[in-house]
Every structure is written in structure tokens, then in C-alpha cells.
Design a protein around this motif. Structure first.
Motif, mmCIF file in Angstrom:
data_model
loop_
_atom_site.group_PDB
_atom_site.id
_atom_site.type_symbol
_atom_site.label_atom_id
_atom_site.label_comp_id
_atom_site.label_asym_id
_atom_site.label_seq_id
_atom_site.Cartn_x
_atom_site.Cartn_y
_atom_site.Cartn_z
ATOM 1 N N GLU B 70 -27.367 56.807 35.730
ATOM 2 C CA GLU B 70 -26.441 55.676 35.739
ATOM 3 C C GLU B 70 -25.720 55.529 37.070
ATOM 4 N N TYR B 71 -25.565 56.656 37.791
ATOM 5 C CA TYR B 71 -24.828 56.550 39.055
ATOM 6 C C TYR B 71 -25.611 55.784 40.120
ATOM 7 N N LEU B 72 -26.899 55.559 39.879
ATOM 8 C CA LEU B 72 -27.690 54.772 40.831
ATOM 9 C C LEU B 72 -27.655 53.276 40.514
ATOM 10 N N GLN B 73 -26.815 52.918 39.523
ATOM 11 C CA GLN B 73 -26.761 51.533 39.063
ATOM 12 C C GLN B 73 -26.615 50.512 40.200
ATOM 13 N N THR B 74 -25.626 50.748 41.072
ATOM 14 C CA THR B 74 -25.364 49.767 42.131
ATOM 15 C C THR B 74 -26.601 49.559 42.998
ATOM 16 N N ILE B 75 -27.202 50.671 43.454
ATOM 17 C CA ILE B 75 -28.374 50.572 44.336
ATOM 18 C C ILE B 75 -29.518 49.893 43.604
ATOM 19 N N ALA B 76 -29.770 50.346 42.349
ATOM 20 C CA ALA B 76 -30.901 49.801 41.596
ATOM 21 C C ALA B 76 -30.730 48.308 41.386
ATOM 22 N N PHE B 77 -29.512 47.886 41.005
ATOM 23 C CA PHE B 77 -29.286 46.474 40.695
ATOM 24 C C PHE B 77 -29.436 45.586 41.933
ATOM 25 N N ILE B 78 -28.869 46.034 43.043
ATOM 26 C CA ILE B 78 -28.913 45.153 44.219
ATOM 27 C C ILE B 78 -30.344 45.036 44.733
ATOM 28 N N LEU B 79 -31.108 46.140 44.660
ATOM 29 C CA LEU B 79 -32.507 46.053 45.095
ATOM 30 C C LEU B 79 -33.297 45.160 44.153
ATOM 31 N N LEU B 80 -33.006 45.299 42.848
ATOM 32 C CA LEU B 80 -33.689 44.479 41.856
ATOM 33 C C LEU B 80 -33.413 42.997 42.112
ATOM 34 N N ILE B 81 -32.141 42.683 42.398
ATOM 35 C CA ILE B 81 -31.788 41.276 42.629
ATOM 36 C C ILE B 81 -32.462 40.762 43.894
ATOM 37 N N ALA B 82 -32.467 41.600 44.946
ATOM 38 C CA ALA B 82 -33.105 41.173 46.195
ATOM 39 C C ALA B 82 -34.593 40.918 45.967
ATOM 40 N N ALA B 83 -35.240 41.843 45.228
ATOM 41 C CA ALA B 83 -36.669 41.686 44.962
ATOM 42 C C ALA B 83 -36.918 40.447 44.118
ATOM 43 N N LEU B 84 -36.044 40.239 43.139
ATOM 44 C CA LEU B 84 -36.192 39.098 42.227
ATOM 45 C C LEU B 84 -36.085 37.778 42.990
ATOM 46 N N VAL B 85 -35.107 37.714 43.897
ATOM 47 C CA VAL B 85 -34.931 36.485 44.672
ATOM 48 C C VAL B 85 -36.175 36.213 45.509
ATOM 49 N N GLN B 86 -36.693 37.294 46.121
ATOM 50 C CA GLN B 86 -37.912 37.146 46.926
ATOM 51 C C GLN B 86 -39.067 36.654 46.064
ATOM 52 N N PHE B 87 -39.184 37.258 44.863
ATOM 53 C CA PHE B 87 -40.263 36.923 43.931
ATOM 54 C C PHE B 87 -40.157 35.458 43.490
ATOM 55 N N VAL B 88 -38.953 35.051 43.109
ATOM 56 C CA VAL B 88 -38.743 33.663 42.668
ATOM 57 C C VAL B 88 -39.105 32.700 43.788
#
Lengths: 234, 194
Positions: B70-88
Motif C-alpha cells: 500500500e505504501y507504493l500507492q502514490t507511485i503506482a497511481f501516478i504511473l497508471l494515470i500517466a500510462a492511461l493518458v498515453q493509452f487514451v
């Protein structure tokens, strides 16, 4: 590297290029956590710590990272430092951590940090980048301190938790609610604008002295000056 | 169903992301000068926020929690959002060129929009289920849209006003935002079931 340049870099963030008031970066935390001065300072210091870490790390890897993937790399580095700060706060200052809440992890998307990485750290060495981070962080903290003080004094009649105005006036709770944040921020930017307008205005008037009557825009000038006067009163 | 509805109404009006949580202020002030750009930006935000709400919920519940990361939440979420934006961005470019044309320039800006990461962090903090998280994210995006579109109308009017020199531009917009925010306080009296 001469001392003059270092001093310039260090002091730029304080007023001339203050990230919050002049560049209008990092608005969300500046408005959200400044209901109390203490929280504002805590936020400022946390963001400064992240900024110093990320600026140094990014300036060290700036020659290795390919240009195309630099933004994701920067964000990952910043997120790493934010996590470190978050865990430190949770361990040593749990009260502050609870009050700042999600705004601590949101330092990741604070535009100041990414902007400094893009504009400064990826072009300069680690020493200058550290100085830049300290200057910018101090500017951000100072802006939060001012906004927080105004809102706390007017909104709850205290400053850093010390009772100040109990007999003078009853505090206006709206200042510590969301609208107060926007209002204080707007007025603060206007005051800074006013100061710089007066400064540049004086120079311009000195330069133009004697030419005004013959100038076709004389009326416009006068209108402008009276407008400024009103701004000063408000 | 009643619960979902109260999440929807609550995040639209009572805890509006822009006007009471101060999330997404940068695009709120940056792209609200004209109504068209405001609509374009908020369309992109609603779309990405809905997707991000779903994906962050899945990553959190199925990967981070079982592995005790859970402590990796911030890193995981921001990378996920960045990847998602790129994907979209890539998908829209290939499949819907007209939509890409109208939303394209706003997409890269969304990665650093704190409303997206904010909604992800809040739904995890509140322990929402998957449908609740998706409804919450979409509704927050719609709240952002509403604030942005309302505000762009006010700013279009402000352009023709006689404003003291030092208040021109951002300061007067902030004061106007304060008044809009006061107006939204009227909704605070709504009592929601659930």
C-alpha cells in the motif's frame, strides 16, 4: 561558477519569480491547506523537501535520460521522494499528516516541482539545482505563510494557535472556508501586482515626463492612473 | 442504487472538486477563458477520470493490497494515470480522429491534473466498492465540468468589465471564483440518504 549567479538563483524564487504569486503554480495546495498557518508551513516544508530531493536527483540523471521519456522518469523520481516524505510525516508528525491528508500524496502533481524539473534541474548541475530548489521552496513556504496567516487571523482570530483578536472583532468564518481561500489569494496577487505597477509606473512616468501633453494618448494615460488609484484604495 | 445516487449528488454539488476541495485549480483557471476550451478540457477530464477511477481501484484491490504494497500507492497511481493518458491518446488518434482533434491538446495536461490523482486517492481512502469508485470518479469529473463551464461564462463577461489595473486577469478571476464558491454553499444544506 561565480557567487553572483548562485545568489541570483537562490533569491529568484523568493519574490521576483515567486512560484505561487508570480508564476501561479501550485495553486491547489496553496488554497487547500492554508486554513491554519501551521498547516501552511508544514505543507511548504514538505514540498520543499521533495523539491530539493527531486531537483538534485534529476540534475544528476539529466544526461542519461533520453529526451522522449523524460517526463515519466521525472514523475517517478518525484513520486519516490513524495512517498519518502509521506512515510516520514506519518511516523514523526502524525497530527500534521492527518490534517494535510491527501494533499501530501498530491505533492506529486504540484506543478511547481515538475516545472522546476523541466525548466531548471534538467539544464543545470546539482549545486545550482539545490540552490534553486531551496529558493523556490522558500518562496512557496513564504506565500503559504502569508495566506495562512491572513486566513487564520481573520477567520478564527488566532495565529499559529495563539488567541489574538478575541475582544476586537468576532472572526469571519468564511475566511477559513473555501471562498476565503480564493478571496485572499486574489487580493494577495493584486497587491503584488499593484506594488510592481507602482514601481514600473514611476520609472515610466520619469521617462515620459514632459512628453505627456503632446501625446495623443494623454487621456488614456490619465484614465489609467485614476484606475490605479482606485485599486490602491480597494 | 440509493447509495450510488447520493455519491453522485454529493460529489457534484456538496463537495465539488474545484470549489470546495481545491483540486484541479490549474486547469480551472488556465482553460476557463472561453467556453469551448472549457468544454473540451472537461470532456477529456471526465473520460480519463472515469477510466482512472476504475483502473486504480483494480490495481489497489487486486495487486497492492494482496501484496501488502500500500505504501507504493502514490507511485503506482501516478504511473497508471500517466500510462492511461498515453493509452487514451493513442487509441483516440487511431479510432476517433475527430474526437482526438477536439480533446487531443488537453490530454497531456491531464496527467498533472490533481483532480484525477485526488479522486483515486479519495475513493481508496473511503473504501468504496468498484461501482461506487467509478460513480464517484465520473461524478467528480462532472462536478469539475460544471464548475469550469459556469466559470467560463463569468470570465467571458469579465473581459468587458472595467477592472482596476492591479486586479486585471488572475486576481479578479479569483475573486469571482470566491463568489461562485459561496453560491455553492447553498447546496451544503442538502441532506443525503445513506
Amino acid at each position: 561558477m561565480d557567487a553572483k549567479r548562485m545568489k541570483e538563483v537562490l533569491t529568484a524564487g523568493l519574490l521576483k519569480e515567486n512560484p505561487t504569486i508570480r508564476l501561479l503554480l501550485g495553486m491547489c495546495p496553496s488554497l487547500a491547506v492554508t486554513t491554519m498557518t501551521k498547516n501552511g508551513i508544514g505543507m511548504g516544508i514538505a514540498a520543499t523537501a521533495v523539491l530539493i530531493g527531486s531537483n538534485v536527483a534529476i540534475s544528476l540523471v539529466r544526461k542519461i535520460v533520453p529526451d522522449k521519456v523524460r517526463i515519466p522518469v521525472f514523475i517517478t523520481i518525484i513520486a519516490g521522494f513524495v512517498t519518502v516524505v509521506q512515510l516520514l510525516l506519518a511516523a514523526y508528525l502524525p497530527d500534521l499528516n492527518r490534517q494535510l491528508g491527501i494533499y501530501i500524496p498530491l505533492i506529486v502533481v504540484n506543478c511547481i516541482i515538475l516545472a522546476r524539473a523541466e525548466m531548471f534541474a534538467c539544464k543545470n548541475g546539482p549545486l545550482l539545482s539545490t540552490l534553486d530548489a531551496i529558493g523556490m521552496g522558500a518562496g512557496f513556504t513564504a506565500a503559504l505563510l502569508v495566506i495562512g496567516s491572513v486566513r487564520e487571523i481573520l477567520g478564527s482570530g488566532t495565529w499559529m494557535g495563539i488567541e489574538l483578536t478575541s475582544h476586537l472583532f468576532s472572526p469571519a468564518a468564511i475566511m477559513i472556508l473555501p471562498p476565503g481561500g480564493f478571496l485572499v489569494m486574489g487580493c494577495l496577487i493584486a497587491v503584488v501586482n499593484k506594488v510592481s505597477l507602482v514601481r514600473t509606473g514611476r520609472r515610466a512616468i520619469a521617462a515620459q515626463a514632459g512628453q505627456c501633453s503632446g501625446c495623443g494618448n494623454a487621456e488614456g494615460c490619465a484614465g489609467c492612473a485614476s484606475g490605479e488609484g482606485e485599486g490602491g484604495k480597494a | 442504487m440509493k447509495e450510488l445516487l447520493s455519491i453522485l449528488i454529493g460529489s457534484l454539488f456538496i463537495e465539488n472538486f474545484v470549489l470546495s476541495k481545491f483540486l484541479g485549480i490549474c486547469p480551472f483557471l488556465g482553460v476557463s477563458k472561453r467556453r469551448e476550451t472549457a468544454l473540451g478540457m472537461s470532456g477529456a477530464v471526465v473520460f480519463v477520470m472515469g477510466l482512472a477511477g476504475m483502473c486504480t481501484w483494480m490495481v489497489n484491490a487486486w495487486i497492492l493490497v494482496p501484496l501488502h504494497l500500500e505504501y507504493l500507492q502514490t507511485i503506482a497511481f501516478i504511473l497508471l494515470i500517466a500510462a492511461l493518458v498515453q493509452f487514451v491518446e493513442t487509441v483516440l488518434k487511431k479510432t476517433a480522429p475527430p474526437l482526438y482533434k477536439s480533446l487531443g491538446i488537453y490530454l497531456p495536461l491531464i496527467t498533472t491534473n490533481c483532480a484525477v490523482l485526488g479522486s483515486a486517492l479519495i475513493h481508496v481512502e473511503r473504501g468504496y466498492t468498484l461501482p461506487q469508485a467509478v460513480v464517484y470518479s465520473v461524478a467528480s469529473g462532472l462536478g469539475f465540468t460544471m464548475a469550469l463551464v459556469l466559470f467560463s461564462g463569468i470570465r467571458e463577461k469579465l473581459e468587458t468589465c472595467d477592472i482596476p489595473e492591479s486586479f486585471k486577469g488572475m486576481p479578479i478571476s479569483m475573486v469571482a471564483a470566491a463568489l461562485v464558491s459561496v453560491a455553492f454553499f447553498g447546496f451544503a444544506g442538502l441532506v443525503l440518504p445513506g
